[in-house]
Design an enzyme around this catalytic site. Structure first.
Site, PDB file in Angstrom:
ATOM      1  N   SER A  17       0.854  -1.182   0.000  1.00 34.50           N
ATOM      2  CA  SER A  17       0.000   0.000   0.000  1.00 34.50           C
ATOM      3  C   SER A  17       0.892   1.234   0.000  1.00 34.50           C
ATOM      4  O   SER A  17       1.770   1.350  -0.856  1.00 34.50           O
ATOM      5  CB  SER A  17      -0.962  -0.078   1.179  1.00 34.50           C
ATOM      6  N   HIS A  44      -2.288  -1.054  -3.598  1.00 38.97           N
ATOM      7  CA  HIS A  44      -3.477  -0.241  -3.371  1.00 38.97           C
ATOM      8  C   HIS A  44      -3.359   1.016  -4.216  1.00 38.97           C
ATOM      9  O   HIS A  44      -2.360   1.714  -4.166  1.00 38.97           O
ATOM     10  CB  HIS A  44      -3.591   0.166  -1.895  1.00 38.97           C
ATOM     11  N   ASP A 137      -4.801  -4.498   5.550  1.00 36.49           N
ATOM     12  CA  ASP A 137      -5.178  -5.408   4.462  1.00 36.49           C
ATOM     13  C   ASP A 137      -3.984  -6.320   4.188  1.00 36.49           C
ATOM     14  O   ASP A 137      -2.840  -5.866   4.139  1.00 36.49           O
ATOM     15  CB  ASP A 137      -5.530  -4.586   3.201  1.00 36.49           C
TER      16      ASP A 137
END
Lengths: 192, 273
Positions: A17, A44, A137
């Site tokens: 991310s 992401h 995540d």
């Protein structure tokens, strides 16, 4: 001193991310051209990014870099990025599936979704790598890979630009390796 | 840890049961995402296995109505992917204008957000009065909500932003009224919309149309079912009619791909031969 993985690995899944782009630049530019497994990445990213990730990294990476498309067969020696705004899944026919279901851990594409579906299909032939990020995540997904007998690596939280993501994974299960990026690159290039 | 073979058999038996009893055909759906939805349902209903789901499906019709909400994917938003709507407005509508009457099919309309977005676009381009929009879905609850035209207001700012990026000429709020924590779509938009039950898996062509908008529906189907759906769209569309898909969908791998060419490549708008 970098560890090496002795078993045969058919797929490597990577999740990152915030801070991921810089790390991916280092990893993808360093891959050996005959890297055998398929390499599938969830970075992401928000929708509406003008240039796709695959276009950006294609120029840096010695391997072919593609955006993962719905229903295409997953091939060895290729790098795939999850498209912005879609979840990416691995089917048991070893093709990609896309979906636009609700975000998971506020993310779509979600690292968990890729890791969990890849774990069901590739099991002990899967290597999962979780890198820098500012949310959690991927922690569940990496643990699932571990539970399905795959190999798991988290980026060293000391080195990661955003340590939350690797730390969340480490809290959930003990990854096989916690490594700095230089070592991750060596592990990847040592894969049989 | 679950072995996959008996589990896959459980899924097949469950989908067969649903088809036999209720005529909803999920057997041709993409299985990885379907499995995840089934697992979510199993966990929410606190059941041990998919076979338990099957038992309830067979004996409890009310349960099936609830399960159906997990099997279809309702995720949608107004003016989703604004550049798609902008391309419709600027490139497709000028051509549709040349038809005396315009028929549009929104296949898999879910709770209606995309249908109302189209209606607003048509109204602003002064085409709504001579248009008829068929909005179809398999989920009766989604169709009911779509017909009522009630949206939650928690995404209003995002919708207004999407609307503006779609070339919106006024304000999104002009087309709805606020009621408690909901938005009620203007009744005048509904006059030219017909909501109906239709399954891309089991039903046939029902009308000739000039535009089919089916976005992020085909990704939930396996290749064979995708082909069936594209076949329906091909048969429904007038010559030179338009097909709009989701941003990451394609017709490249379909047998019907050769009957369509790119019209707006980046927006996944195709034109039929």
């Amino acid at each position: 001193m970098a560890p090496s993985i002795n078993r045969s690995i058919d797929m490597v899944v990577v999740g990152c991310s915030a801070g991921g782009i810089e790390v991916l630049k280092r990893i993808l530019s360093s891959l050996r051209t005959d890297f055998r497994p398929s390499l599938v990445i969830v970075q992401h990213i928000s929708t509406g990014s003008a240039q796709s990730l695959s276009q950006f990294f294609a120029s840096l990476c010695p391997l072919p870099v593609h955006e993962a498309e719905d229903q295409i067969p997953i091939e060895n020696n290729k790098v795939y990025f999850a498209p912005a705004g879609y979840h990416l899944m691995v089917s048991d026919k070893k093709t990609f599936e896309l979906s636009v279901e609700e975000p998971v851990r506020y993310s779509r594409p979600s690292i968990n979704v890729l890791f969990e579906t890849a774990a069901d299909v590739y099991r002990d032939k899967l290597l999962g790598i979780l890198l820098t990020g500012a949310n959690d995540d991927g922690a569940d997904g990496l643990r699932k890979i571990h539970l399905q007998q795959g190999v798991t690596i988290a980026q060293s939280p000391d080195e990661a630009e955003f340590a939350e993501m690797p730390n969340a994974a480490i809290r959930l299960h003990q990854p096989d390796f916690v490594l700095a990026i230089e070592s991750v690159i060596r592990v990847l290039n040592d894969l049989k | 840890m679950m072995e996959l073979e008996p589990y896959n058999l459980e899924i097949k038996l469950l989908l067969d049961a649903i088809y036999e009893k209720y005529s909803y055909d999920f057997r041709g759906y993409a299985m990885t995402s379907m499995k995840r939805r089934l697992e979510t349902a199993r966990a929410r209903f606190d059941l041990k296995s998919l076979s338990s789901l099957q038992e309830l499906v067979l004996y409890d019709e009310k349960f099936f109505s609830e399960l159906l909400q997990y099997l279809t994917v309702p995720t949608t938003e107004m003016f989703r992917d604004p550049t798609y709507f902008l391309a419709l407005r600027e490139e497709v509508f000028p051509i549709l204008k040349t038809y005396p009457s315009i028929k549009i099919w929104v296949a898999g309309c879910s709770t209606g957000e995309e249908v109302y977005s189209l209606a607003i676009l048509l109204r602003e381009e002064e085409l709504l009065d001579r248009s008829l929009i068929y909005a179809t879905d398999i989920n009766p609850l989604s169709l009911k909500k779509a017909e009522q035209g009630i949206l939650k207001d928690d995404r209003y700012d995002e919708y207004e932003d999407n609307y503006r990026k779609s070339g919106g000429k006024h304000r999104l709020s002009d087309y709805m009224t606020s009621k408690y924590d909901s938005l009620l779509m203007d009744r005048s938009l509904k006059k030219n919309i017909v909501f109906a039950d239709h399954s891309l898996a089991t039903d046939q062509v029902f009308s000739e149309v000039q535009l089919v908008s089916c976005r992020n529906v085909l990704i939930y189907f396996e290749r064979d079912l995708q082909n069936r759906a594209l076949g329906l769209f091909y048969e429904s569309l007038s010559r030179k009619g338009f097909l709009g898909l989701g941003m990451k969908e394609s017709i490249r791998f379909s047998a019907y791909g050769k009957h369509f060419h790119d019209f707006s490549k980046s927006e996944k708008i195709f034109q039929r031969d």
